[in-house]
Design an enzyme around this catalytic site. Structure first.
Site, PDB file in Angstrom:
ATOM      1  CE  LYS A  78      -3.909   2.017   2.510  1.00  0.00           C
ATOM      2  NZ  LYS A  78      -4.794   1.981   3.714  1.00  0.00           N
ATOM      3  CB  SER A 153      -7.952   3.658   2.540  1.00  0.00           C
ATOM      4  OG  SER A 153      -7.214   3.113   3.608  1.00  0.00           O
ATOM      5  CB  SER A 177      -8.410   1.065   5.597  1.00  0.00           C
ATOM      6  OG  SER A 177      -9.413   2.094   5.854  1.00  0.00           O
TER       7      SER A 177
END
Length: 486
Positions: A78, A153, A177
């Site tokens: 990420k 996210s 997330s």
């Protein structure tokens, strides 16, 4: 089976037995990214040359008998976790050209384990969002239906794993997330206990809530990754010196000694899709069939969790993001001669609408005259929620619930309705407020063929119980072999 479709466990066995090489596996993954990421949009940066160099080094390690489970395994990261020499943007124009001079602790540990990092994955800007539509660069699409959100996210991480563009990925979880996009994309994702995994090198959103964790194709793959990254880190003052068991070695020996709590607060939750409710009910019956005893538990302050979270998280974000002022590093509007105008213009241009909204909310909640009414009150609610879980865990070993109230919804649906997006975190953010671990494991599909996830939560530092239940449920449910129709 094609190489890019392998699980970490399968690929590791083949690498150990010299049936494949890491350069061969990594090339297959890079080819897969080239073939399908134009449709999905999971990657912000692909480091093909770096990945192949790491794969060659991994093959040398394997030739010398260094057969750690992640040696030679291609992973995605990420894009808010610092990677030395590799762009880390937080999906924001504010950090569009930021190249960290150091690795986050989790990256150092992955490299020490011999993993291959193929690139950085899209996300909601600064991890603020639940759809990965709030990236400053591109929208990520759900591999199961390209017109649907992948969740957020960590949507890029979940979508990349689901689409076989990496064998596993790291995400971060501030209010769901990791677990929510894992649910929407039909993969497994775990948010460890707060303090279990070092946050050093994680670009902060809400420092008392953020936690790094893995997303994988199977429960075992997540266990292998968590084994590599968990453990105390003196560079992180919130890291806890708690012994780390081998999560991958947890035996699957039945659930006859396990008591599972079913929260009555979740059964009639606002906006719960009947298909999600039915899938979770079937999952509970499967867990019972494995020998577990299911009981009702009470989490009386759940109704206040969303409100408390959306005071605490924006308040911490307002403080953390104050450093992006155009002076020290990152984007700067050089057209402004006046200092205050430069601040205003830099932050207006560098931050997207959702980040600006949360900074404004948080700054207001922390302002003089409102601190006690908002942040102080939310902190008291947080303590009550933590106490609710402690009381519930006095009578059970784990708590199960939905992950998200609905399957993945159409792209664009909540862009003009942030409240609906915030309410989609209703089942996940309590675990962050309490600091407890939670895992999402696929438990079914909607009538439209979209994945649905089951959430399992446990006591602080009791990830072994989550892996025990999730591993056996996954085997009994037998749905993780299904692939999206890309």
């Amino acid at each position: 089976m094609k190489l890019h479709e392998l699980t970490i466990e399968q690929a590791s066995d083949l690498l150990k037995n010299k049936e494949i090489a890491s350069v061969e596996l990594t090339r297959a993954v890079l080819d897969r990214i080239e073939a399908v990421d134009g449709k999905v949009g999971a990657f912000l940066t692909v480091d093909a040359d770096g990945a192949m160099a790491q794969a060659e080094a991994a093959d040398h390690r394997l030739a010398k008998g260094d057969t750690a489970p992640l040696t030679g395994i291609p992973l995605g990261i990420k894009d808010l976790i610092c990677t030395q020499g590799l762009r880390t943007t937080c999906a924001s124009k504010m950090l569009e050209n930021f190249i960290p001079p150091y690795d986050a602790t989790v990256i150092s540990r992955l490299k020490n384990a011999g993993a291959v990092i193929v690139g950085k994955l899209n996300m909601d800007e600064f991890a603020m969002g639940s759809t990965t539509e709030h990236s400053g660069f591109q929208i990520t699409r759900n591999p199961w239906n390209l017109n649907r959100i992948p969740g957020g996210s960590s949507g890029g991480s979940a979508a990349a794993v689901a689409a076989d563009m990496c064998l596993g990925a790291l995400g971060s979880d501030t209010g769901g997330s990791i677990r929510q996009p894992a649910s929407h994309c039909g993969v497994v994702g775990i948010k460890p206990t707060y303090g279990r995994v070092s946050r050093f090198g994680l670009v902060a959103f809400a420092s008392s809530l953020d936690q790094i964790g893995p997303l994988g194709k199977t429960v075992d793959d997540c266990a292998i990754m968590l084994d590599a990254i968990a453990g105390h880190d003196p560079k992180d003052s919130t890291s806890v010196p708690e012994p780390v068991p081998s999560f991958a070695a947890i035996a699957a020996d039945g659930l006859s000694d396990v008591v599972v709590g079913i929260p009555n607060a979740y059964s009639g939750a606002q906006g719960l899709d009947p298909q999600v409710g039915a899938a979770v009910e079937r999952a509970v019956k499967t867990i019972e069939s494995l020998g577990a005893r299911c009981i009702d538990v009470s989490l009386p302050h759940t109704d206040h969790a969303v409100a408390a979270y959306y005071v605490i998280a924006p308040s911490e974000a307002s403080s953390n993001l104050a450093r992006y002022d155009g002076v020290k590093y990152g984007f700067r509007d050089k057209s402004q001669a006046d200092l205050l105008q430069m601040y205003r213009s830099t932050r207006s241009q560098g931050f997207g609408a959702e980040v600006q909204r949360r900074i404004i909310l948080g700054t207001y909640a922390l302002s003089a005259g409102y601190y006690d009414a908002y942040y102080g009150k939310a902190s008291q609610i947080r303590t009550l929620i933590k106490n609710d879980f402690q009381s519930a865990f006095a009578s059970c070993d784990a708590i199960v619930s939905p992950v998200a109230p609905t399957p993945a919804y159409p792209i664009g649906k909540t862009l003009d309705d942030p409240l609906t997006m915030y309410l989609s975190d209703i089942f996940t953010l309590s675990a962050n407020l309490a600091g407890i671990p939670g895992i999402s494991v696929p438990c079914g599909f909607s009538d439209d063929g979209l994945p649905i996830g089951l959430q399992i939560m446990g006591r602080h530092f009791n990830e072994p119980m989550l892996f025990k239940i999730a591993r056996q449920f996954e085997k009994a449910a037998n749905i993780t072999d299904k692939k999206p129709p890309l």
